[in-house]
Design an enzyme around this catalytic site. Structure first.
Site, PDB file in Angstrom:
ATOM      1  N   PRO A 114       0.792  -1.224   0.000  1.00 34.98           N
ATOM      2  CA  PRO A 114       0.000   0.000   0.000  1.00 34.98           C
ATOM      3  C   PRO A 114       0.830   1.283   0.000  1.00 34.98           C
ATOM      4  CG  PRO A 114      -0.116  -1.080   2.141  1.00 34.98           C
ATOM      5  CD  PRO A 114       0.535  -2.044   1.191  1.00 34.98           C
ATOM      6  N   ASN A 115       0.346   2.228  -0.785  1.00 35.01           N
ATOM      7  CA  ASN A 115       0.885   3.594  -0.897  1.00 35.01           C
ATOM      8  C   ASN A 115       2.201   3.682  -1.660  1.00 35.01           C
ATOM      9  OD1 ASN A 115      -1.260   4.810   0.660  1.00 35.01           O
ATOM     10  ND2 ASN A 115      -0.363   3.804   2.435  1.00 35.01           N
TER      11      ASN A 115
ATOM     12  N   ARG B  95       5.273  10.967  -2.534  1.00 33.09           N
ATOM     13  CA  ARG B  95       4.905  10.708  -1.134  1.00 33.09           C
ATOM     14  C   ARG B  95       6.099  10.964  -0.221  1.00 33.09           C
ATOM     15  NH1 ARG B  95       4.687   4.614   1.327  1.00 33.09           N
ATOM     16  NH2 ARG B  95       3.833   5.183   3.358  1.00 33.09           N
TER      17      ARG B  95
ATOM     18  N   TYR C 155      11.157   8.948   1.511  1.00 33.67           N
ATOM     19  CA  TYR C 155      11.191   7.904   0.485  1.00 33.67           C
ATOM     20  C   TYR C 155      11.866   8.321  -0.827  1.00 33.67           C
ATOM     21  CZ  TYR C 155       7.781   5.866   3.698  1.00 33.67           C
ATOM     22  OH  TYR C 155       7.159   5.368   4.813  1.00 33.67           O
TER      23      TYR C 155
ATOM     24  N   ASN D 285       8.147  -5.294  -0.655  1.00 37.82           N
ATOM     25  CA  ASN D 285       7.964  -4.194   0.296  1.00 37.82           C
ATOM     26  C   ASN D 285       6.482  -4.160   0.689  1.00 37.82           C
ATOM     27  OD1 ASN D 285       7.701  -1.877   1.757  1.00 37.82           O
ATOM     28  ND2 ASN D 285       8.908  -0.594   0.368  1.00 37.82           N
TER      29      ASN D 285
ATOM     30  N   ALA E 236       2.874  -0.540   4.999  1.00 38.23           N
ATOM     31  CA  ALA E 236       2.372  -0.564   6.380  1.00 38.23           C
ATOM     32  C   ALA E 236       1.820  -1.930   6.793  1.00 38.23           C
ATOM     33  CB  ALA E 236       1.308   0.513   6.556  1.00 38.23           C
TER      34      ALA E 236
ATOM     35  N   HIS F 180       3.587  -4.156   9.448  1.00 39.31           N
ATOM     36  CA  HIS F 180       3.441  -4.001  10.892  1.00 39.31           C
ATOM     37  C   HIS F 180       2.104  -4.510  11.418  1.00 39.31           C
ATOM     38  CE1 HIS F 180       6.765  -1.474   9.791  1.00 39.31           C
ATOM     39  NE2 HIS F 180       5.984  -0.631   9.157  1.00 39.31           N
TER      40      HIS F 180
ATOM     41  N   ASP G  36       1.267 -15.506   7.331  1.00 43.29           N
ATOM     42  CA  ASP G  36       0.771 -16.862   7.088  1.00 43.29           C
ATOM     43  C   ASP G  36       0.887 -17.256   5.616  1.00 43.29           C
ATOM     44  OD1 ASP G  36       0.192 -17.206   9.745  1.00 43.29           O
ATOM     45  OD2 ASP G  36      -1.991 -16.996   9.532  1.00 43.29           O
TER      46      ASP G  36
ATOM     47  N   GLU H 137      12.269  -9.273   2.328  1.00 41.58           N
ATOM     48  CA  GLU H 137      11.526  -8.105   2.831  1.00 41.58           C
ATOM     49  C   GLU H 137      12.398  -6.864   2.635  1.00 41.58           C
ATOM     50  OE1 GLU H 137      10.620  -8.404   6.991  1.00 41.58           O
ATOM     51  OE2 GLU H 137       9.856  -6.349   7.103  1.00 41.58           O
TER      52      GLU H 137
ATOM     53  N   HIS I 164      12.585  -2.512   2.808  1.00 40.33           N
ATOM     54  CA  HIS I 164      12.026  -1.214   3.181  1.00 40.33           C
ATOM     55  C   HIS I 164      12.957  -0.111   2.714  1.00 40.33           C
ATOM     56  CE1 HIS I 164       8.932  -3.117   5.508  1.00 40.33           C
ATOM     57  NE2 HIS I 164       9.852  -3.903   6.024  1.00 40.33           N
ATOM     58  N   ILE I 165      12.370   0.900   2.128  1.00 36.81           N
ATOM     59  CA  ILE I 165      13.149   2.027   1.609  1.00 36.81           C
ATOM     60  C   ILE I 165      13.792   2.781   2.771  1.00 36.81           C
ATOM     61  CG2 ILE I 165      12.944   4.222   0.355  1.00 36.81           C
ATOM     62  CD1 ILE I 165      10.433   2.876  -1.045  1.00 36.81           C
ATOM     63  N   SER I 166      12.995   3.062   3.784  1.00 37.34           N
ATOM     64  CA  SER I 166      13.489   3.812   4.947  1.00 37.34           C
ATOM     65  C   SER I 166      14.012   2.836   6.008  1.00 37.34           C
ATOM     66  CB  SER I 166      12.350   4.650   5.539  1.00 37.34           C
ATOM     67  OG  SER I 166      11.313   3.807   6.020  1.00 37.34           O
TER      68      SER I 166
ATOM     69  N   ARG J 133      12.579   4.929  13.049  1.00 39.38           N
ATOM     70  CA  ARG J 133      11.345   5.713  12.963  1.00 39.38           C
ATOM     71  C   ARG J 133      10.411   5.381  14.141  1.00 39.38           C
ATOM     72  NH1 ARG J 133       9.082   5.237   7.043  1.00 39.38           N
ATOM     73  NH2 ARG J 133       7.770   6.936   7.854  1.00 39.38           N
TER      74      ARG J 133
ATOM     75  N   ARG K 154       6.626   1.043  13.827  1.00 43.21           N
ATOM     76  CA  ARG K 154       7.265   0.487  12.625  1.00 43.21           C
ATOM     77  C   ARG K 154       8.366  -0.517  12.968  1.00 43.21           C
ATOM     78  NH1 ARG K 154       5.187   3.833   8.520  1.00 43.21           N
ATOM     79  NH2 ARG K 154       4.784   5.905   9.305  1.00 43.21           N
TER      80      ARG K 154
HETATM   81  C1  DQA Z   1       8.037   1.267   4.206  1.00 33.42           C
HETATM   82  C2  DQA Z   1       8.033   1.493   5.723  1.00 33.42           C
HETATM   83  C3  DQA Z   1       6.646   1.297   6.290  1.00 33.42           C
HETATM   84  O1  DQA Z   1       6.656   1.520   7.690  1.00 33.42           O
HETATM   85  C4  DQA Z   1       5.676   2.277   5.655  1.00 33.42           C
HETATM   86  O2  DQA Z   1       4.378   2.052   6.136  1.00 33.42           O
HETATM   87  C5  DQA Z   1       5.718   2.226   4.169  1.00 33.42           C
HETATM   88  C6  DQA Z   1       7.014   2.143   3.506  1.00 33.42           C
HETATM   89  C7  DQA Z   1       9.419   1.584   3.598  1.00 33.42           C
HETATM   90  O3  DQA Z   1       9.632   1.168   2.456  1.00 33.42           O
HETATM   91  O4  DQA Z   1      10.261   2.224   4.220  1.00 33.42           O
HETATM   92  O5  DQA Z   1       4.689   2.317   3.501  1.00 33.42           O
HETATM   93  O6  DQA Z   1       7.762  -0.089   3.955  1.00 33.42           O
END
Ligand code: DQA
Length: 154
Positions: A10-11, A18, A23, A79, A82, A85, A92, A104, A106-108, A113, A117
């Site tokens: 998502p997002n 964003r 990011y 990725n 959210a 978390h 599963d 897995e 994550h950009i950040s 943070r 998270r």
């Molecule tokens: C994220 C970190 C997540 O906490 C956040 O909700 C995202 C992006 C990252 O790529 O850093 O949507 O997965």
């Protein structure tokens, strides 16, 4: 040609606009182009899929579980946004397809943070984790997947 999946939750369709301080300015389309090119250099055929819907992400993991079982896929760079978390269902799903390597990503640096998270439901079932390298993390994860695959065939 074996398949590899770049899966974004998502997002992440909003990448580039964003929260750029968090990011960066690179769009998802740019990330996907770079990923497809890097995968091709490894001799792999990359599919890129993004969804804001948990169930659609689960369906993709199931699909790649099947491809992996018959030797036609090498794994997934994921990725989960959210959902990382919150989603026991994603945990599963990865556990349920048994063996499919999921990296897995994550950009950040989620650990630097907010506290909410710091917990990931995906990490315990991931083959590896890449965190905090910006969008380069997707390519680092692909490289990690390549090494896992090389190990499995040598
Ligand atoms: C994220 C970190 C997540 O906490 C956040 O909700 C995202 C992006 C990252 O790529 O850093 O949507 O997965």
């Amino acid at each position: 040609m074996k398949k590899v999946l770049l899966l974004n939750g998502p997002n992440l369709n909003l990448l580039g606009t964003r929260e750029p301080t968090q990011y960066g300015n690179t769009t998802l389309a740019d990330v996907e182009t770079q990923f497809v090119q890097a995968a091709a250099r490894m001799g792999w055929d990359a599919e890129c899929f993004q969804s804001n819907w948990e169930g659609a992400l689960i369906d993709k993991i199931h699909e790649y579980g099947q491809w992996f079982k018959v030797g036609q896929a090498v794994g997934v760079v994921f990725n989960p946004g959210a959902f990382t978390h919150t989603s026991i269902a994603l945990h599963d799903a990865i556990k349920g397809v048994d063996g499919l390597p999921v990296i897995e990503t994550h950009i950040s640096n989620v650990h630097a943070r907010e506290e909410f998270r710091h917990r990931s439901w995906v990490s315990p079932v991931a083959a590896g984790i890449v965190v905090g390298f910006g969008v380069d993390g997707y390519l680092l994860a692909l490289e990690g997947l390549h090494r896992i695959h090389q190990r499995s065939v040598s």
